[in-house]
Design a protein around this motif. Structure first.
Motif, PDB file in Angstrom:
ATOM      1  N   LEU A 118     107.376  26.161  53.544  1.00 49.37           N
ATOM      2  CA  LEU A 118     107.101  27.572  53.814  1.00 49.37           C
ATOM      3  C   LEU A 118     106.179  27.705  55.022  1.00 49.37           C
ATOM      4  CD1 LEU A 118     107.179  30.598  53.172  1.00 49.37           C
ATOM      5  CD2 LEU A 118     105.288  30.196  51.558  1.00 49.37           C
ATOM      6  N   GLU A 119     105.118  26.917  55.055  1.00 48.01           N
ATOM      7  CA  GLU A 119     104.190  26.989  56.184  1.00 48.01           C
ATOM      8  C   GLU A 119     104.899  26.631  57.494  1.00 48.01           C
ATOM      9  OE1 GLU A 119      99.989  25.156  57.873  1.00 48.01           O
ATOM     10  OE2 GLU A 119     100.515  24.809  55.767  1.00 48.01           O
ATOM     11  N   TRP A 120     105.735  25.606  57.475  1.00 51.36           N
ATOM     12  CA  TRP A 120     106.462  25.219  58.688  1.00 51.36           C
ATOM     13  C   TRP A 120     107.356  26.367  59.160  1.00 51.36           C
ATOM     14  CZ3 TRP A 120     111.337  24.623  60.642  1.00 51.36           C
ATOM     15  CH2 TRP A 120     111.435  23.889  61.829  1.00 51.36           C
ATOM     16  N   LEU A 121     108.042  27.018  58.225  1.00 52.70           N
ATOM     17  CA  LEU A 121     108.924  28.120  58.595  1.00 52.70           C
ATOM     18  C   LEU A 121     108.130  29.338  59.095  1.00 52.70           C
ATOM     19  CD1 LEU A 121     111.499  27.679  55.720  1.00 52.70           C
ATOM     20  CD2 LEU A 121     111.967  27.410  58.171  1.00 52.70           C
ATOM     21  N   LEU A 122     106.954  29.581  58.528  1.00 57.98           N
ATOM     22  CA  LEU A 122     106.110  30.674  59.029  1.00 57.98           C
ATOM     23  C   LEU A 122     105.642  30.393  60.456  1.00 57.98           C
ATOM     24  CD1 LEU A 122     104.017  31.411  55.824  1.00 57.98           C
ATOM     25  CD2 LEU A 122     105.703  32.949  56.899  1.00 57.98           C
ATOM     26  N   LEU A 128     113.441  30.827  63.705  1.00 62.95           N
ATOM     27  CA  LEU A 128     114.449  30.166  62.881  1.00 62.95           C
ATOM     28  C   LEU A 128     114.757  30.939  61.605  1.00 62.95           C
ATOM     29  CD1 LEU A 128     113.138  26.507  63.172  1.00 62.95           C
ATOM     30  CD2 LEU A 128     114.926  27.619  64.517  1.00 62.95           C
ATOM     31  N   VAL A 129     113.913  31.899  61.266  1.00 63.95           N
ATOM     32  CA  VAL A 129     114.022  32.593  59.989  1.00 63.95           C
ATOM     33  C   VAL A 129     114.486  34.037  60.140  1.00 63.95           C
ATOM     34  CG1 VAL A 129     112.729  33.307  57.940  1.00 63.95           C
ATOM     35  CG2 VAL A 129     112.199  31.140  59.038  1.00 63.95           C
ATOM     36  N   LEU A 130     114.044  34.702  61.187  1.00 63.60           N
ATOM     37  CA  LEU A 130     114.277  36.137  61.330  1.00 63.60           C
ATOM     38  C   LEU A 130     115.519  36.428  62.160  1.00 63.60           C
ATOM     39  CD1 LEU A 130     110.583  37.157  61.979  1.00 63.60           C
ATOM     40  CD2 LEU A 130     111.870  37.379  59.844  1.00 63.60           C
ATOM     41  N   ALA A 131     116.483  37.065  61.542  1.00 66.03           N
ATOM     42  CA  ALA A 131     117.725  37.421  62.240  1.00 66.03           C
ATOM     43  C   ALA A 131     117.409  38.324  63.422  1.00 66.03           C
ATOM     44  CB  ALA A 131     118.675  38.124  61.281  1.00 66.03           C
ATOM     45  N   LYS A 140     116.939  38.529  52.864  1.00 65.55           N
ATOM     46  CA  LYS A 140     116.067  37.790  53.787  1.00 65.55           C
ATOM     47  C   LYS A 140     115.266  36.738  53.031  1.00 65.55           C
ATOM     48  CE  LYS A 140     112.116  39.614  55.050  1.00 65.55           C
ATOM     49  NZ  LYS A 140     111.136  38.642  54.580  1.00 65.55           N
ATOM     50  N   ASP A 141     114.727  37.114  51.893  1.00 62.48           N
ATOM     51  CA  ASP A 141     113.913  36.186  51.109  1.00 62.48           C
ATOM     52  C   ASP A 141     114.760  35.066  50.513  1.00 62.48           C
ATOM     53  OD1 ASP A 141     111.767  37.786  51.769  1.00 62.48           O
ATOM     54  OD2 ASP A 141     111.802  38.893  49.882  1.00 62.48           O
ATOM     55  N   GLN A 142     115.977  35.380  50.083  1.00 62.46           N
ATOM     56  CA  GLN A 142     116.856  34.340  49.566  1.00 62.46           C
ATOM     57  C   GLN A 142     117.204  33.346  50.670  1.00 62.46           C
ATOM     58  OE1 GLN A 142     117.990  33.847  46.195  1.00 62.46           O
ATOM     59  NE2 GLN A 142     118.265  31.883  47.226  1.00 62.46           N
ATOM     60  N   ALA A 143     117.438  33.830  51.877  1.00 68.97           N
ATOM     61  CA  ALA A 143     117.711  32.929  53.004  1.00 68.97           C
ATOM     62  C   ALA A 143     116.503  32.024  53.272  1.00 68.97           C
ATOM     63  CB  ALA A 143     118.079  33.734  54.249  1.00 68.97           C
ATOM     64  N   LEU A 144     115.292  32.570  53.161  1.00 67.42           N
ATOM     65  CA  LEU A 144     114.080  31.767  53.342  1.00 67.42           C
ATOM     66  C   LEU A 144     113.995  30.687  52.270  1.00 67.42           C
ATOM     67  CD1 LEU A 144     111.324  31.295  54.768  1.00 67.42           C
ATOM     68  CD2 LEU A 144     110.361  32.912  53.104  1.00 67.42           C
ATOM     69  N   VAL A 145     114.248  31.040  51.029  1.00 67.20           N
ATOM     70  CA  VAL A 145     114.207  30.073  49.929  1.00 67.20           C
ATOM     71  C   VAL A 145     115.278  28.999  50.132  1.00 67.20           C
ATOM     72  CG1 VAL A 145     114.656  29.820  47.441  1.00 67.20           C
ATOM     73  CG2 VAL A 145     113.110  31.609  48.267  1.00 67.20           C
ATOM     74  N   ASP A 146     116.452  29.395  50.597  1.00 64.46           N
ATOM     75  CA  ASP A 146     117.509  28.419  50.873  1.00 64.46           C
ATOM     76  C   ASP A 146     117.080  27.444  51.966  1.00 64.46           C
ATOM     77  OD1 ASP A 146     119.055  29.670  48.949  1.00 64.46           O
ATOM     78  OD2 ASP A 146     120.311  30.750  50.400  1.00 64.46           O
TER      79      ASP A 146
END
Length: 147
Positions: free
Chosen positions: A22-26, A31-34, A132-138
Protein backbone atom coordinates in the motif's frame (compact mmCIF):
# COMPACT_ATOMS: atom_id res chain seq x y z
CA UNK A 1 -18.33 14.08 7.59
CA UNK A 2 -18.21 10.57 6.11
CA UNK A 3 -19.92 10.41 2.73
CA UNK A 4 -19.07 6.77 1.97
CA UNK A 5 -17.34 3.86 3.71
CA UNK A 6 -16.78 0.20 2.84
CA UNK A 7 -14.53 -2.74 3.74
CA UNK A 8 -12.49 -5.01 1.46
CA UNK A 9 -10.39 -7.96 2.55
CA UNK A 10 -7.20 -9.67 1.48
CA UNK A 11 -6.89 -13.30 2.48
CA UNK A 12 -3.60 -15.10 3.05
CA UNK A 13 -1.58 -11.92 3.67
CA UNK A 14 -0.40 -10.27 6.84
CA UNK A 15 -0.69 -6.62 7.81
CA UNK A 16 3.02 -5.90 7.23
CA UNK A 17 3.01 -7.14 3.63
CA UNK A 18 -0.23 -5.31 2.84
CA UNK A 19 1.17 -2.12 4.38
CA UNK A 20 4.43 -2.41 2.40
CA UNK A 21 2.56 -2.69 -0.90
CA UNK A 22 0.00 0.00 0.00
CA UNK A 23 2.76 2.44 0.91
CA UNK A 24 4.62 1.70 -2.34
CA UNK A 25 1.45 2.32 -4.36
CA UNK A 26 0.75 5.58 -2.48
CA UNK A 27 4.24 6.68 -3.51
CA UNK A 28 3.40 5.85 -7.14
CA UNK A 29 -0.06 7.35 -7.76
CA UNK A 30 0.32 7.31 -11.55
CA UNK A 31 0.15 3.51 -11.43
CA UNK A 32 -3.09 3.56 -9.44
CA UNK A 33 -5.19 6.50 -10.59
CA UNK A 34 -6.94 6.20 -13.94
CA UNK A 35 -6.20 9.16 -16.19
CA UNK A 36 -3.16 10.30 -14.21
CA UNK A 37 -0.62 11.39 -16.83
CA UNK A 38 2.22 12.16 -14.45
CA UNK A 39 2.90 12.50 -10.76
CA UNK A 40 5.59 13.59 -8.36
CA UNK A 41 6.01 12.75 -4.69
CA UNK A 42 8.03 14.46 -1.98
CA UNK A 43 8.65 12.49 1.20
CA UNK A 44 9.03 14.35 4.51
CA UNK A 45 9.44 13.34 8.12
CA UNK A 46 8.22 15.51 10.99
CA UNK A 47 10.16 16.11 14.19
CA UNK A 48 7.92 13.62 16.02
CA UNK A 49 8.71 10.86 13.50
CA UNK A 50 5.57 11.23 11.42
CA UNK A 51 5.86 10.58 7.70
CA UNK A 52 4.09 12.62 5.03
CA UNK A 53 4.00 12.48 1.27
CA UNK A 54 3.22 15.60 -0.72
CA UNK A 55 1.91 14.45 -4.08
CA UNK A 56 1.18 16.36 -7.28
CA UNK A 57 -0.92 14.50 -9.84
CA UNK A 58 -1.66 15.71 -13.36
CA UNK A 59 -4.77 14.62 -15.26
CA UNK A 60 -4.43 16.48 -18.56
CA UNK A 61 -4.86 20.16 -17.65
CA UNK A 62 -6.14 19.37 -14.15
CA UNK A 63 -3.51 19.33 -11.39
CA UNK A 64 -4.42 18.01 -7.95
CA UNK A 65 -2.13 18.21 -4.95
CA UNK A 66 -2.65 16.17 -1.83
CA UNK A 67 -0.80 15.16 1.29
CA UNK A 68 -0.66 11.63 2.64
CA UNK A 69 -0.04 10.85 6.30
CA UNK A 70 1.55 7.42 6.70
CA UNK A 71 0.91 5.64 9.99
CA UNK A 72 2.85 2.37 9.48
CA UNK A 73 0.90 -0.90 9.62
CA UNK A 74 -2.19 1.03 10.71
CA UNK A 75 -3.59 3.61 8.27
CA UNK A 76 -2.98 6.13 5.53
CA UNK A 77 -4.80 9.46 5.36
CA UNK A 78 -5.02 11.28 2.03
CA UNK A 79 -5.88 14.98 2.43
CA UNK A 80 -6.98 17.08 -0.56
CA UNK A 81 -7.33 20.86 -0.18
CA UNK A 82 -10.42 22.56 -1.54
CA UNK A 83 -10.19 23.53 -5.20
CA UNK A 84 -12.13 25.83 -7.48
CA UNK A 85 -14.90 23.23 -7.99
CA UNK A 86 -14.49 20.77 -5.10
CA UNK A 87 -14.55 20.91 -1.28
CA UNK A 88 -11.76 19.93 1.08
CA UNK A 89 -11.84 16.16 1.43
CA UNK A 90 -9.90 13.26 2.79
CA UNK A 91 -9.77 9.51 2.48
CA UNK A 92 -8.66 7.18 5.23
CA UNK A 93 -7.51 3.62 4.59
CA UNK A 94 -7.38 1.57 7.81
CA UNK A 95 -5.74 -1.85 8.10
CA UNK A 96 -6.83 -4.51 10.58
CA UNK A 97 -5.63 -8.07 10.79
CA UNK A 98 -8.15 -10.83 11.51
CA UNK A 99 -7.23 -14.53 11.40
CA UNK A 100 -5.64 -15.15 7.99
CA UNK A 101 -6.82 -11.95 6.34
CA UNK A 102 -6.34 -8.22 6.40
CA UNK A 103 -9.37 -5.95 6.39
CA UNK A 104 -9.05 -2.60 4.65
CA UNK A 105 -11.65 0.00 5.60
CA UNK A 106 -11.96 2.84 3.10
CA UNK A 107 -13.62 6.03 4.38
CA UNK A 108 -14.34 9.06 2.22
CA UNK A 109 -15.02 12.35 3.99
CA UNK A 110 -15.79 15.91 2.88
CA UNK A 111 -15.95 19.22 4.63
CA UNK A 112 -19.54 20.49 4.65
CA UNK A 113 -20.94 18.00 2.11
CA UNK A 114 -24.01 19.22 0.30
CA UNK A 115 -26.98 16.91 -0.19
CA UNK A 116 -27.11 15.59 -3.73
CA UNK A 117 -29.98 16.77 -5.88
CA UNK A 118 -29.97 13.41 -7.62
CA UNK A 119 -29.49 10.19 -5.59
CA UNK A 120 -28.24 8.44 -8.75
CA UNK A 121 -25.14 10.69 -8.56
CA UNK A 122 -24.33 9.40 -5.06
CA UNK A 123 -24.83 5.81 -6.16
CA UNK A 124 -22.51 6.27 -9.17
CA UNK A 125 -19.89 8.09 -7.05
CA UNK A 126 -19.91 5.30 -4.46
CA UNK A 127 -19.62 2.65 -7.17
CA UNK A 128 -16.61 4.50 -8.61
CA UNK A 129 -15.02 4.54 -5.13
CA UNK A 130 -15.67 0.78 -4.75
CA UNK A 131 -14.16 0.02 -8.16
CA UNK A 132 -11.10 2.21 -7.53
CA UNK A 133 -10.51 0.62 -4.13
CA UNK A 134 -10.98 -2.90 -5.47
CA UNK A 135 -8.39 -2.17 -8.17
CA UNK A 136 -6.00 -0.96 -5.44
CA UNK A 137 -6.56 -4.14 -3.41
CA UNK A 138 -5.99 -6.24 -6.55
CA UNK A 139 -2.67 -4.44 -7.15
CA UNK A 140 -1.64 -5.02 -3.53
CA UNK A 141 -2.43 -8.73 -3.92
CA UNK A 142 -0.47 -8.96 -7.20
CA UNK A 143 2.58 -7.14 -5.82
CA UNK A 144 2.56 -9.18 -2.59
CA UNK A 145 2.52 -12.41 -4.62
CA UNK A 146 5.68 -11.27 -6.44
CA UNK A 147 7.58 -10.67 -3.18
Amino acid sequence: MIIFEHVLQLEGLNRESVWRELEWLLRNPKLVLAGCDESSVQDTETSDGGRWLKRTKRFGDLVIEDQVALIPDSRAEIHVAAGPTWPRSWQIIRLEEAADKVLLTFSYEQENPQPSENPVFDKLRNEAYRNKDQALVDLIRQRAAQH
